[in-house]
Design a protein around this motif. Sequence first.
Motif, short mmCIF file in Angstrom:
data_model
loop_
_atom_site.label_atom_id
_atom_site.label_comp_id
_atom_site.label_asym_id
_atom_site.label_seq_id
_atom_site.Cartn_x
_atom_site.Cartn_y
_atom_site.Cartn_z
N PHE A 126 3.68 0.28 -7.24
CA PHE A 126 4.21 1.62 -7.49
C PHE A 126 3.75 2.14 -8.84
O PHE A 126 3.36 3.31 -8.97
CB PHE A 126 5.74 1.58 -7.42
N ILE A 127 3.77 1.29 -9.87
CA ILE A 127 3.32 1.70 -11.20
C ILE A 127 1.83 2.06 -11.18
O ILE A 127 1.41 3.04 -11.80
CB ILE A 127 3.60 0.58 -12.23
N ALA A 128 1.04 1.25 -10.47
CA ALA A 128 -0.40 1.54 -10.36
C ALA A 128 -0.62 2.91 -9.74
O ALA A 128 -1.48 3.69 -10.19
CB ALA A 128 -1.10 0.46 -9.54
N GLY A 129 0.15 3.22 -8.71
CA GLY A 129 0.02 4.53 -8.08
C GLY A 129 0.51 5.65 -8.98
O GLY A 129 -0.12 6.71 -9.08
N LEU A 130 1.63 5.43 -9.66
CA LEU A 130 2.22 6.45 -10.51
C LEU A 130 1.31 6.83 -11.67
O LEU A 130 1.34 7.97 -12.15
CB LEU A 130 3.56 5.92 -11.05
N SER A 131 0.49 5.89 -12.12
CA SER A 131 -0.40 6.12 -13.26
C SER A 131 -1.84 6.40 -12.83
O SER A 131 -2.75 6.39 -13.66
CB SER A 131 -0.37 4.92 -14.19
N SER A 132 -2.06 6.67 -11.56
CA SER A 132 -3.43 6.93 -11.08
C SER A 132 -4.04 8.13 -11.80
O SER A 132 -3.45 9.22 -11.81
CB SER A 132 -3.40 7.19 -9.57
N PRO A 133 -5.21 7.98 -12.44
CA PRO A 133 -5.80 9.09 -13.20
C PRO A 133 -6.11 10.30 -12.30
O PRO A 133 -6.69 10.13 -11.23
CB PRO A 133 -7.09 8.49 -13.76
N ILE A 179 2.44 6.39 4.80
CA ILE A 179 3.09 6.30 6.11
C ILE A 179 2.11 5.73 7.14
O ILE A 179 2.50 4.89 7.98
CB ILE A 179 3.61 7.69 6.53
N GLY A 180 0.87 6.17 7.09
CA GLY A 180 -0.12 5.66 8.04
C GLY A 180 -0.32 4.17 7.91
O GLY A 180 -0.37 3.44 8.92
N SER A 181 -0.43 3.67 6.67
CA SER A 181 -0.61 2.24 6.44
C SER A 181 0.60 1.44 6.91
O SER A 181 0.47 0.40 7.56
CB SER A 181 -0.86 1.97 4.95
N ALA A 182 1.79 1.94 6.55
CA ALA A 182 3.01 1.21 6.91
C ALA A 182 3.20 1.16 8.43
O ALA A 182 3.47 0.09 9.00
CB ALA A 182 4.22 1.86 6.24
N LEU A 183 3.07 2.30 9.10
CA LEU A 183 3.22 2.33 10.56
C LEU A 183 2.18 1.44 11.23
O LEU A 183 2.49 0.68 12.16
CB LEU A 183 3.11 3.77 11.07
N LEU A 212 0.83 -1.21 0.00
CA LEU A 212 0.00 0.00 0.00
C LEU A 212 0.86 1.25 0.00
O LEU A 212 0.54 2.25 -0.67
CB LEU A 212 -0.92 0.01 1.23
N ALA A 213 1.95 1.22 0.76
CA ALA A 213 2.84 2.37 0.79
C ALA A 213 3.47 2.63 -0.57
O ALA A 213 3.55 3.78 -1.02
CB ALA A 213 3.94 2.15 1.84
N ALA A 214 3.88 1.57 -1.26
CA ALA A 214 4.47 1.72 -2.60
C ALA A 214 3.46 2.33 -3.57
O ALA A 214 3.79 3.22 -4.37
CB ALA A 214 4.96 0.37 -3.12
N THR A 215 2.22 1.85 -3.50
CA THR A 215 1.16 2.40 -4.36
C THR A 215 0.93 3.87 -4.05
O THR A 215 0.83 4.71 -4.96
CB THR A 215 -0.14 1.61 -4.16
N SER A 216 0.85 4.21 -2.79
CA SER A 216 0.58 5.59 -2.38
C SER A 216 1.73 6.51 -2.75
O SER A 216 1.52 7.66 -3.13
CB SER A 216 0.30 5.66 -0.88
N ILE A 217 2.97 6.03 -2.62
CA ILE A 217 4.13 6.84 -3.00
C ILE A 217 4.10 7.13 -4.49
O ILE A 217 4.39 8.24 -4.93
CB ILE A 217 5.44 6.14 -2.58
N GLY A 218 3.73 6.12 -5.29
CA GLY A 218 3.60 6.35 -6.73
C GLY A 218 2.56 7.41 -7.03
O GLY A 218 2.78 8.32 -7.85
N GLN A 219 1.41 7.34 -6.35
CA GLN A 219 0.37 8.36 -6.53
C GLN A 219 0.86 9.73 -6.09
O GLN A 219 0.56 10.74 -6.72
CB GLN A 219 -0.87 7.96 -5.73
N LEU A 244 -1.71 11.29 -0.01
CA LEU A 244 -1.22 9.96 -0.37
C LEU A 244 0.03 9.58 0.40
O LEU A 244 0.22 8.41 0.75
CB LEU A 244 -0.96 9.92 -1.88
N ILE A 245 0.89 10.56 0.68
CA ILE A 245 2.04 10.28 1.53
C ILE A 245 1.55 9.90 2.92
O ILE A 245 2.08 8.99 3.57
CB ILE A 245 2.99 11.49 1.59
N GLY A 246 0.51 10.60 3.38
CA GLY A 246 -0.09 10.24 4.67
C GLY A 246 -0.62 8.83 4.66
O GLY A 246 -0.44 8.07 5.62
N ALA A 247 -1.29 8.44 3.56
CA ALA A 247 -1.80 7.07 3.45
C ALA A 247 -0.67 6.06 3.48
O ALA A 247 -0.78 5.00 4.13
CB ALA A 247 -2.62 6.93 2.17
#
Length: 402
Positions: free
Chosen positions: A108-115, A341-345, A52-59, A336-339
Motif C-alpha cells: 500500500f505504501i509503495a502504491g501511495l508513493s508512486s511517482p 479489482i481485476g487482479s483480485a477477482l 497487488l490490490a493493496a498496491t493499486s489502491i494506494g496508487q 488503478l482501481i480497475g487493476a
Amino acid sequence: MSAYSDILKSPGVARIVAAQLTARFPSGMLSLAFLLHVEQQTGSYGLAGLVLAATSIGQAIAGPFTSRLMGIHGMRPVLWITLAVCSVAVVVIGLIPPLMPVYLIVGFIAGLSSPPVQPAVRTIYPKMVNSKQLTPLFSLDASAQEIIWVLGPVVTTFVSTQVGTVWGILLAAVIMIGGGLWFISSPELGLVRIPRSKRRFGVVLARPAVLLGTIIGFLLVGASAAIEAGVVAVFGHGGAEAGLVLAVFAVGSLVGGLSFGHLPIGPWAMARRMFIIFAGTALAAFVMEFWWLAATLFIAGVGIAPVFAVIFATVSSSVKFSDTAEAYGWVGTGQLIGAAIGSALAGFLIDGSGAVGAFWVAAGFALAGFLVALGGRPWTPDLRGRDAGPIPDTEPVSIQPG
C-alpha cells in the motif's frame, strides 16, 4: 509514420518521451514481479492478488492528490519525494519475510508513493508541440508505452524464473531509481510550470469527458490485469511462455496505436476500439494454449493504445491547463482501481475455477467498457479538425466601447 518522425524532431520531445518511458518501465514489471514473488512465498494466487490490490489502491488514492500537489509545490519536489519513498518500499517487498499483513502494508505504501510521472508528462506535452501535433503525440505516447508492457513482462519473467523472484523486484527498483532521476533532471520540467488550480479538489471529475475517461480506463485496465493474472496462471513459473504471451499482447497494442494514431477522433472512436478489445478477450477464454492465447490477445491488444489515445486527447481538450494534471490523476486512479479489482477477482477465480476464470473476468470488464463507451458517445468530444490542447486559463476580456 512521417507525422511521428516530425514530432520527435521537435526540441526535447524525443528526450522527454524516452525519459518518462524509462521512469515508468517498472510499471510493466512490478505487478508481475509481486504476483510471482508473493505466490511463490505463500502458495496462493488469491493472496498475491490481494497484495497487488493493496498496491493499486494506494496508487489510486495518491494519483489525483500528488498530481494536484505538482501545481502547488512544483513537479520536481513532488517527484523527488515520491521516488525516494516508493523505491524503498519496493525493495522492502522483495526482502521481508512472507508475512501477509506486512506485504499488504508495504505494498500500500509503495502504491501511495508512486511517482506521478504520467500526469506530469501529459501536462507538459501541450507546451512542447503545436496543436496539430498533439493528438498524434498522445497516440505515439500511448503506443510507445507498450514497450513497457512488451519488455517488462519478458524481463521480469526471465529474471524471476531463472534467477529468483527477489531479483526481479530489485531490478525493477533499480530501473525505477535510474529512470526517475533521468526524468526529474529533464530540462522540460523546469520550463513548464503547472498553474495553481482555482477550483476545489475533485471538481474536474464532474467534466463528462474526464468522468468517461476515468470509467473506461477503470474497465480497460481491469480487463488487462485479469488477463495478466490468467496468463501467469496458465503457464506458471516453469518457463518464459507467460512473458512471451503478454509481450505479444503488448505488441498488438503497439501496432494498433501506430496504425490508428493519425486517424481523427470522433464520437464513435472509443466504442469501436473497445469492441476490438472485447472480441479478442472473449475469444481468448476458449482455449488455454500458447498459440491460441498469443493470437487472440494480439487482437485484443490492437485496441489498447488507441483507446488510451482517445482518453488522453479528449481529457486534454475538455479541461483548463491548470486542471490537466489533476484530471490525468483521476484517470490514472480509475485505471488503478480497475487493476486492483481485476487482479483480485482474477486471483480468486483462478483458485476456484482455474486459469480460465481470469479470462471470464477480463471479458466481463471489456464488454462493460464497450457498453459504457457506446452509451457515452454524447460525452466524447468530436476532435475532427479541432485542437486537442487544453483550454487556456486566461481568456481575452472583451471591452464594450463607451
